[in-house]
Design a protein around this motif. Structure first.
Motif, PDB file in Angstrom:
ATOM      1  N   SER A  57       0.850  -1.197   0.000  1.00  0.00           N
ATOM      2  CA  SER A  57       0.000   0.000   0.000  1.00  0.00           C
ATOM      3  C   SER A  57       0.890   1.253   0.000  1.00  0.00           C
ATOM      4  CB  SER A  57      -0.910  -0.011   1.224  1.00  0.00           C
ATOM      5  OG  SER A  57      -0.144  -0.008   2.397  1.00  0.00           O
ATOM      6  N   ASP A  58       0.301   2.396  -0.324  1.00  0.00           N
ATOM      7  CA  ASP A  58       1.031   3.665  -0.366  1.00  0.00           C
ATOM      8  C   ASP A  58       1.347   4.121   1.062  1.00  0.00           C
ATOM      9  OD1 ASP A  58       1.947   6.224  -0.677  1.00  0.00           O
ATOM     10  OD2 ASP A  58       0.009   7.057  -1.307  1.00  0.00           O
ATOM     11  N   PRO A  59       2.628   4.207   1.439  1.00  0.00           N
ATOM     12  CA  PRO A  59       2.946   4.628   2.808  1.00  0.00           C
ATOM     13  C   PRO A  59       2.498   6.065   3.107  1.00  0.00           C
ATOM     14  CG  PRO A  59       4.950   4.375   1.489  1.00  0.00           C
ATOM     15  CD  PRO A  59       3.819   3.868   0.661  1.00  0.00           C
ATOM     16  N   GLU A  60       2.297   6.865   2.064  1.00  0.00           N
ATOM     17  CA  GLU A  60       1.817   8.243   2.268  1.00  0.00           C
ATOM     18  C   GLU A  60       0.282   8.292   2.391  1.00  0.00           C
ATOM     19  OE1 GLU A  60       3.964  10.699   2.496  1.00  0.00           O
ATOM     20  OE2 GLU A  60       5.779   9.727   1.717  1.00  0.00           O
ATOM     21  N   CYS A  61      -0.382   7.196   2.045  1.00  0.00           N
ATOM     22  CA  CYS A  61      -1.859   7.132   2.108  1.00  0.00           C
ATOM     23  C   CYS A  61      -2.528   8.214   1.268  1.00  0.00           C
ATOM     24  CB  CYS A  61      -2.346   7.238   3.561  1.00  0.00           C
ATOM     25  SG  CYS A  61      -1.667   6.002   4.663  1.00  0.00           S
ATOM     26  N   LEU A 215      -9.592   2.199  10.142  1.00  0.00           N
ATOM     27  CA  LEU A 215      -9.038   3.465   9.666  1.00  0.00           C
ATOM     28  C   LEU A 215      -9.272   4.576  10.686  1.00  0.00           C
ATOM     29  CD1 LEU A 215      -7.575   4.846   7.236  1.00  0.00           C
ATOM     30  CD2 LEU A 215      -9.760   5.942   6.851  1.00  0.00           C
ATOM     31  N   GLY A 216      -8.166   5.123  11.167  1.00  0.00           N
ATOM     32  CA  GLY A 216      -8.228   6.280  12.063  1.00  0.00           C
ATOM     33  C   GLY A 216      -7.407   7.401  11.467  1.00  0.00           C
ATOM     34  N   TYR A 217      -7.570   8.600  12.009  1.00  0.00           N
ATOM     35  CA  TYR A 217      -6.805   9.728  11.485  1.00  0.00           C
ATOM     36  C   TYR A 217      -6.406  10.683  12.601  1.00  0.00           C
ATOM     37  CZ  TYR A 217     -11.325  12.179  11.821  1.00  0.00           C
ATOM     38  OH  TYR A 217     -12.503  12.702  12.281  1.00  0.00           O
ATOM     39  N   ALA A 218      -5.441  11.531  12.306  1.00  0.00           N
ATOM     40  CA  ALA A 218      -5.096  12.642  13.184  1.00  0.00           C
ATOM     41  C   ALA A 218      -5.056  13.885  12.326  1.00  0.00           C
ATOM     42  CB  ALA A 218      -3.746  12.406  13.850  1.00  0.00           C
ATOM     43  N   ALA A 219      -5.421  15.029  12.914  1.00  0.00           N
ATOM     44  CA  ALA A 219      -5.337  16.314  12.232  1.00  0.00           C
ATOM     45  C   ALA A 219      -4.728  17.310  13.209  1.00  0.00           C
ATOM     46  CB  ALA A 219      -6.718  16.774  11.783  1.00  0.00           C
ATOM     47  N   SER A 220      -3.727  18.038  12.736  1.00  0.00           N
ATOM     48  CA  SER A 220      -3.062  18.999  13.621  1.00  0.00           C
ATOM     49  C   SER A 220      -2.260  19.968  12.756  1.00  0.00           C
ATOM     50  CB  SER A 220      -2.165  18.263  14.614  1.00  0.00           C
ATOM     51  OG  SER A 220      -1.649  19.160  15.579  1.00  0.00           O
ATOM     52  N   ASN A 221      -1.242  20.605  13.336  1.00  0.00           N
ATOM     53  CA  ASN A 221      -0.366  21.432  12.495  1.00  0.00           C
ATOM     54  C   ASN A 221       0.712  20.547  11.879  1.00  0.00           C
ATOM     55  OD1 ASN A 221       2.039  21.473  14.334  1.00  0.00           O
ATOM     56  ND2 ASN A 221       0.499  22.374  15.693  1.00  0.00           N
ATOM     57  N   SER A 222       1.376  21.070  10.845  1.00  0.00           N
ATOM     58  CA  SER A 222       2.270  20.224  10.059  1.00  0.00           C
ATOM     59  C   SER A 222       3.466  19.694  10.866  1.00  0.00           C
ATOM     60  CB  SER A 222       2.761  20.978   8.825  1.00  0.00           C
ATOM     61  OG  SER A 222       3.414  22.154   9.237  1.00  0.00           O
ATOM     62  N   GLU A 223       3.921  20.435  11.879  1.00  0.00           N
ATOM     63  CA  GLU A 223       5.078  19.950  12.669  1.00  0.00           C
ATOM     64  C   GLU A 223       4.702  18.698  13.448  1.00  0.00           C
ATOM     65  OE1 GLU A 223       4.251  23.318  13.093  1.00  0.00           O
ATOM     66  OE2 GLU A 223       5.814  24.072  11.739  1.00  0.00           O
ATOM     67  N   ILE A 224       3.528  18.739  14.083  1.00  0.00           N
ATOM     68  CA  ILE A 224       3.097  17.584  14.880  1.00  0.00           C
ATOM     69  C   ILE A 224       2.875  16.372  13.966  1.00  0.00           C
ATOM     70  CG2 ILE A 224       1.141  16.678  16.230  1.00  0.00           C
ATOM     71  CD1 ILE A 224       1.023  19.395  17.659  1.00  0.00           C
ATOM     72  N   ILE A 225       2.262  16.609  12.807  1.00  0.00           N
ATOM     73  CA  ILE A 225       2.015  15.498  11.874  1.00  0.00           C
ATOM     74  C   ILE A 225       3.352  14.917  11.382  1.00  0.00           C
ATOM     75  CG2 ILE A 225       1.013  14.887   9.616  1.00  0.00           C
ATOM     76  CD1 ILE A 225      -1.049  15.300  11.944  1.00  0.00           C
ATOM     77  N   LYS A 226       4.316  15.784  11.185  1.00  0.00           N
ATOM     78  CA  LYS A 226       5.634  15.316  10.758  1.00  0.00           C
ATOM     79  C   LYS A 226       6.265  14.411  11.828  1.00  0.00           C
ATOM     80  CE  LYS A 226       9.734  17.344   8.685  1.00  0.00           C
ATOM     81  NZ  LYS A 226      10.492  18.590   8.554  1.00  0.00           N
ATOM     82  N   ASN A 229       4.621  11.080  11.700  1.00  0.00           N
ATOM     83  CA  ASN A 229       5.110  10.294  10.565  1.00  0.00           C
ATOM     84  C   ASN A 229       6.483   9.696  10.836  1.00  0.00           C
ATOM     85  OD1 ASN A 229       3.242  10.020   8.383  1.00  0.00           O
ATOM     86  ND2 ASN A 229       3.313  12.249   8.165  1.00  0.00           N
ATOM     87  N   LYS A 230       7.308  10.452  11.549  1.00  0.00           N
ATOM     88  CA  LYS A 230       8.638   9.938  11.880  1.00  0.00           C
ATOM     89  C   LYS A 230       8.504   8.628  12.670  1.00  0.00           C
ATOM     90  CE  LYS A 230      12.340  11.656  14.799  1.00  0.00           C
ATOM     91  NZ  LYS A 230      13.126  12.881  15.082  1.00  0.00           N
ATOM     92  N   ILE A 231       7.584   8.602  13.604  1.00  0.00           N
ATOM     93  CA  ILE A 231       7.385   7.386  14.406  1.00  0.00           C
ATOM     94  C   ILE A 231       6.758   6.280  13.547  1.00  0.00           C
ATOM     95  CG2 ILE A 231       6.276   6.411  16.468  1.00  0.00           C
ATOM     96  CD1 ILE A 231       8.522   8.597  16.912  1.00  0.00           C
TER      97      ILE A 231
END
Ligand SMILES: *Cc1c(COP(=O)(O)O)cnc(C)c1O
Length: 351
Positions: A57-61, A215-226, A229-231
């Protein structure tokens, strides 16, 4: 326990999910699933995508997250997808908490398990005596705060302005778990513009009939999402499978279908609440797809066990403050009528 288990986990008590019998014997009103199937286009999208299961699957979703970001009115780099919101929460607890994490005494049971698993001290904030949340209890806590809104298993909500107050009175991270938000109109996604310490979590398991797809999601500012993603890229880059990504993307195109289902569920919730009142139940003011209710005389555990004998599953929790209550997921009108019949019989035997 084997002699190989890391000693850190010796005392860990795993989360106990609601019963999931793998036959059709029960009317299932115990895990807040949607009683309606996914939309037909969603099922078709899953079938089509299954032909490509030989490929990762696409790791970027992207198939899902590109349209989902627009759907929420956010930038693409403000959203994240996980294998159920349970996985999203696991990533948050292990990477965005430091030493302590605060949450209510009566809330989603997984928070306590994750705190233990990731070696965090839980700062437990009791609900008010009427089982609602006092937002001012969460001011100036100096640690990550996790609040389910609507709360589970109570179903009560905080208003957007009350969550705004919590964001303003903390420098630390505020995680709002919006698993049931589509049954209300109190999402705080729009507050992301104003507060850099806000992180919203949600799921397609409840309102979008995809509990089994995870399927779950998170929404926040780009730093937190980054950071998240690192984890994720350090644990499981292909965390959401192809069929689930296709299903979720298709479900965004079928909003009318889900809105109809939600309307029916809300109407059924209010109907059930009214009916139960006639038989001596008092029910909290739930805005979710379940109710939390107790009978004036008969014990919650008794009703739970007797309903199970009749083929109806509801959820009962043994915790001291809530052991009189039952949490009942809102099913179809037919499910509810059978439930009420069953309850009537039980009360006749017990009173
Ligand atoms: C159901 C639920 C979840 C988990 O949802 P999944 O996406 O199915 O993992 C998370 N938080 C709360 C409060 C829930 O009730």
């Amino acid at each position: 326990m084997s002699r190989f288990l890391n000693s850190r986990h010796e005392k860990l008590e795993a989360y106990v999910p609601g019963e999931q019998p793998q036959n059709q014997k029960y009317i299932k009103l115990n895990t807040n699933e949607n009683p309606f199937p996914p939309a037909p286009d969603v099922i078709a999208a899953i079938e089509e995508e299954s032909k490509r299961l030989n490929l990762y699957s696409d790791p970027e979703c992207n198939v899902f997250l590109n349209p989902f970001a627009s759907y929420l009115g956010l930038q693409r780099n403000q959203v994240f997808a996980g294998n159920g919101s349970d996985e999203v929460l696991a990533i948050i607890f292990q990477s965005l908490c430091e030493e302590r994490v605060a949450f209510a005494d009566i809330t989603y049971g997984f928070y306590k398990v994750y705190a233990e698993l990731y070696g965090l001290n839980a700062e437990i904030i009791p609900l008010r005596s009427d089982l609602t949340i006092d937002p001012t209890d969460y001011y100036n806590l100096n640690c990550t705060i996790v609040i389910a809104n609507p709360n589970a298993p109570t179903g009560t909500t905080l208003k957007k302005e009350e969550i705004r107050g919590i964001c303003e009175n903390n420098n630390s991270l505020i995680v709002i778990d919006e698993a049931y938000i589509d049954f209300t109109n109190e999402s705080v996604i729009e507050l992301l513009k104003e507060y850099s310490n806000l992180l919203v979590v949600g799921t397609f398991s409840k309102s979008r009939s995809l509990a089994g797809a995870r399927l779950g999601y998170a929404a926040s500012n780009s730093e937190i999402i980054k950071d998240m993603n690192k984890i994720k890229f350090s644990i499981n880059p292909y965390n959401v499978n192809r069929m689930t990504l296709a299903a979720a993307a298709a479900s965004l195109k079928d909003n009318d279908y889900y809105e109809e289902c939600i309307k029916t569920i809300v109407a059924n919730r209010e109907y059930l609440k009214e009916e139960l009142k006639k038989y001596g139940f008092s029910t909290l003011d739930s805005k979710a797809n379940f109710i939390f209710t107790k009978h004036e005389r008969v014990k919650g555990q008794t009703i739970y066990l007797k309903l199970k004998e009749k083929g109806i599953l509801v959820r009962w929790f043994s915790g001291e403050r809530i052991k009189d209550y039952l949490r009942i997921s809102i099913g179809t009108r037919d499910d509810i009528c059978k439930l009420i019949e069953g309850i009537k019989e039980i009360l006749e035997e017990e009173i």
